[in-house]
Design an enzyme around this catalytic site. Sequence first.
Site, PDB file in Angstrom:
ATOM      1  CB  THR A 130      15.707 120.641  -2.001  1.00 40.13           C
ATOM      2  OG1 THR A 130      16.855 120.068  -1.657  1.00 40.13           O
ATOM      3  CG2 THR A 130      15.169 121.399  -0.428  1.00 40.13           C
TER       4      THR A 130
ATOM      5  CE  LYS B 186      11.879 121.231  -4.830  1.00 42.75           C
ATOM      6  NZ  LYS B 186      11.214 122.615  -5.212  1.00 42.75           N
TER       7      LYS B 186
ATOM      8  CG  ASP C 242       8.082 124.486  -4.087  1.00 47.57           C
ATOM      9  OD1 ASP C 242       8.546 124.785  -3.058  1.00 47.57           O
ATOM     10  OD2 ASP C 242       8.616 123.779  -5.013  1.00 47.57           O
TER      11      ASP C 242
ATOM     12  N   GLY D 292      11.958 124.397 -12.903  1.00 42.70           N
ATOM     13  CA  GLY D 292      11.285 123.927 -12.060  1.00 42.70           C
ATOM     14  C   GLY D 292      10.351 124.890 -11.080  1.00 42.70           C
TER      15      GLY D 292
ATOM     16  NE  ARG E  52      19.844 133.286 -21.044  1.00 38.94           N
ATOM     17  CZ  ARG E  52      20.101 134.292 -21.236  1.00 38.94           C
ATOM     18  NH1 ARG E  52      19.800 135.056 -22.116  1.00 38.94           N
ATOM     19  NH2 ARG E  52      20.597 135.054 -20.034  1.00 38.94           N
TER      20      ARG E  52
ATOM     21  CE1 TYR F  52      17.681 131.405   1.145  1.00 42.84           C
ATOM     22  CE2 TYR F  52      15.882 130.879  -0.479  1.00 42.84           C
ATOM     23  CZ  TYR F  52      17.008 130.570   0.373  1.00 42.84           C
ATOM     24  OH  TYR F  52      17.195 129.371   0.844  1.00 42.84           O
TER      25      TYR F  52
ATOM     26  N   GLY G 175      12.748 135.262  -2.002  1.00 38.01           N
ATOM     27  CA  GLY G 175      12.362 133.957  -1.962  1.00 38.01           C
ATOM     28  C   GLY G 175      12.349 133.517  -0.408  1.00 38.01           C
TER      29      GLY G 175
END
Length: 276
Positions: free
Chosen positions: A66, A70, A106, A135, A157, A216, A237
Amino acid sequence: MGSHITHRAAVLGSPIEHSKSPVLHNAGYKALGLDHWEYERFECTGDMLPGLVSGADENFHGFSVTMPSKFAALNFADEVTPRARAIGSANTLLRTTHGWRADNTDVDGIRGALGELLNGTSLSGKHAVVIGSGGTARPAIWALIEAGVSHITVLNRSDRTSELQSLFDETPTLLSYAPLDSTPTDADVVVSTVPSAGIAGLEASLAIAPVLDVIYDPWPTPLVEAARAAGLKAVGGHVMLAYQSYGQFEQFTGMEAPRDAMRQALEESLGISEAV
């Protein structure tokens, strides 16, 4: 578990104490009676990863990775799957006879969550909105392109689409950018890859199609609540987290993941009990 543990795997990242990967993998071992397997967690920054993985004893078959490790996982690996290379990061390291192979499951997480969200309805030729360009946006885009979407609008943004363009180069899928506070007029699916605070106050204008929110915790997120208030389906998630773990489990153990048992353990640990 004692001294009879002969097979190990673990999750690497920082901070790591809240990771749900041990819940998922250990539930899988238990369901299959793999009582000689154990899954742990290790605090690991990107700088620490090469030493930790190369120093791991041979009982370790693989590592889930994680943030913030990564990118280090991708760079450390001896072999890299095409999708991990394209996405530019790895969440999976598998020990092979040649060293370590990096992959990014993922993509499987996003694909599985989209499958539940859309109940198997095809995305071929459809328009997707992706919120954010960090990511998690990259595997989301990869999964959407694989699903055949014709157009992806990235809401962010600032315009960082130049960083994402390489994902589209070999595909017919169009990429466009819109500011975060613009209201997309049409979409067949919305995938949010940003923290809830990043879109606070914008949820109603973004919930224009079925929503996959990669967040989540806490659950349900404001975006998910806005989608459901508009009569739209939404998944969180934790669904993505479950699906990305199945492929890792199968790579590490060589056995089919007991998906229901793993998913149930995850939802119980999160206090989420909802029919899918």
